[in-house]
Design an enzyme around this catalytic site. Structure first.
Site, mmCIF file in Angstrom:
data_model
loop_
_atom_site.group_PDB
_atom_site.id
_atom_site.type_symbol
_atom_site.label_atom_id
_atom_site.label_comp_id
_atom_site.label_asym_id
_atom_site.label_seq_id
_atom_site.Cartn_x
_atom_site.Cartn_y
_atom_site.Cartn_z
ATOM 1 C CB SER A 157 9.539 -24.448 18.625
ATOM 2 O OG SER A 157 10.015 -24.410 20.180
ATOM 3 C CE1 TYR A 213 12.594 -20.373 17.774
ATOM 4 C CE2 TYR A 213 11.696 -20.759 20.078
ATOM 5 C CZ TYR A 213 12.555 -21.243 18.723
ATOM 6 O OH TYR A 213 12.509 -22.434 18.641
ATOM 7 C CE LYS A 253 11.428 -22.539 15.010
ATOM 8 N NZ LYS A 253 12.177 -22.821 13.699
#
Length: 331
Positions: A117, A141, A145
């Site tokens: 991401s 989040y 990644k």
């Protein structure tokens, strides 16, 4: 060629599976259906379960010993939820991926495409980034990644593992043939909220209006989901050129190179539908960031790929899918 797609019953994974099929690549789907939909696996080899389940992976590879690569899309992805449940996100996204890679290595599967991401980036002064830009994730989040990328890079430095991390910007739209699209009737991203407001006749809320952008709203690089899916096909086809055996690691941005603010997206949406929406403003959600867009042409150089579809294409395909969705998934 045959590829295993984890999270292949979700929005992105299922669209990638369709692009693979269209290119003669046979997808094998592994998904626990926590957010994915079994309807998206129709006509595709499908295994329901967890990516960390070694016995299940043994079954998958016993049934499909000719799997030559893995596209890892399975992850929790909702930023505000990650702020509320960071441990759940680290357990699922980081620990789960480590277990998955260990099982893949047992089966001699060394080609690994990771759905990463652009949210990990620290944007430059003009809010653009390339693959060498510093990282500074602003949510649990995004941090998962970044952590998975570090794990994969370290593993690929010494183990028989080759990895391409594809850093996605902001996917929009649907499969142009409307086989799949957003599975949720109430998606959390900006275009989903625009469609929801349009269909319900309610205001669209811009969350965050004091960012250092040209109009105060967040900026994104909105890439059509089909462009994104086709990039994965190109990465599979050129994998051995991009990351030659026996091991190695590469990072590639997948975006359009255009920075579009949320206000501009709302304007483009209204132009596409020929109607006006009531727009209101609110503060940023937990974990929100200003955003960024890619200035890199690395994907073109290494994969022979570049995005060709516009934000309007994304809007129109999203609306077409929203109309068709109830006939495939129900309410």
């Amino acid at each position: 060629m045959k590829t295993l797609i984890t999270g292949g019953a979700g929005y992105i994974g299922s669209t990638i599976a369709s692009a693979c099929l269209d290119s003669g690549i046979r997808p094998v789907i592994l998904d626990d259906l926590s957010t994915g939909r079994e309807e998206f696996t129709e006509g595709r080899a499908f295994y329901r379960g967890d990516i960390a389940d070694g016995a299940l992976l043994d079954t998958v590879f016993r049934d499909h010993p000719d799997i030559s690569a893995v596209i890892h899309c399975a992850a929790k992805i909702v930023v505000p939820e990650s702020v509320r449940d960071p441990l759940g996100y680290y357990a699922n996204n980081v620990s789960g991926t480590i277990a998955l890679v260990q099982h893949l290595l047992r089966h001699g599967c060394e080609r690994f495409l990771f759905s990463s991401s652009a949210s990990i980036y620290q944007p430059g002064p003009d809010l653009s980034v390339d693959e060498s830009s510093p990282v500074d994730p602003q949510s649990p989040y995004a941090a998962t990644k970044m952590m998975v990328e570090r794990v994969l890079a370290d593993a690929a430095a010494t183990l028989p593992l080759r990895v391409i991390s594809l850093r996605y910007f902001n996917p929009v739209g649907a499969d142009p043939l409307l086989r799949t699209g957003l599975q949720s009737p109430a998606p959390t991203h900006a275009l989903g909220k625009l469609i929801e407001a349009y269909e319900r006749g309610t205001p669209f809320t811009i969350t965050g209006t004091d960012w250092p952008t040209r109009d105060g709203s967040g900026i994104r690089d909105y890439i059509h989901i089909w462009d994104l899916a086709e990039a994965h096909v190109r990465a599979l086809e050129r994998f051995d050129e991009v990351v030659p055996a026996p091991r190695g690691y590469e990072v590639i941005n997948l975006g359009t190179g255009r920075g579009t603010t949320v206000r501009e997206l709302a304007s483009a949406f209204q132009d596409a539908v020929g109607d006006r929406l009531q727009v209101r403003e609110a503060g940023p959600r937990p974990g929100d960031a200003v955003g960024c867009f890619t200035r890199s042409d690395k994907a073109a150089a290494l994969l022979g790929w570049s995005a060709t579809r516009t934000e309007k294409d994304g809007v129109l395909d999203s609306l077409a899918w929203a109309r068709k969705r109830p006939t495939i998934l129900g309410r």
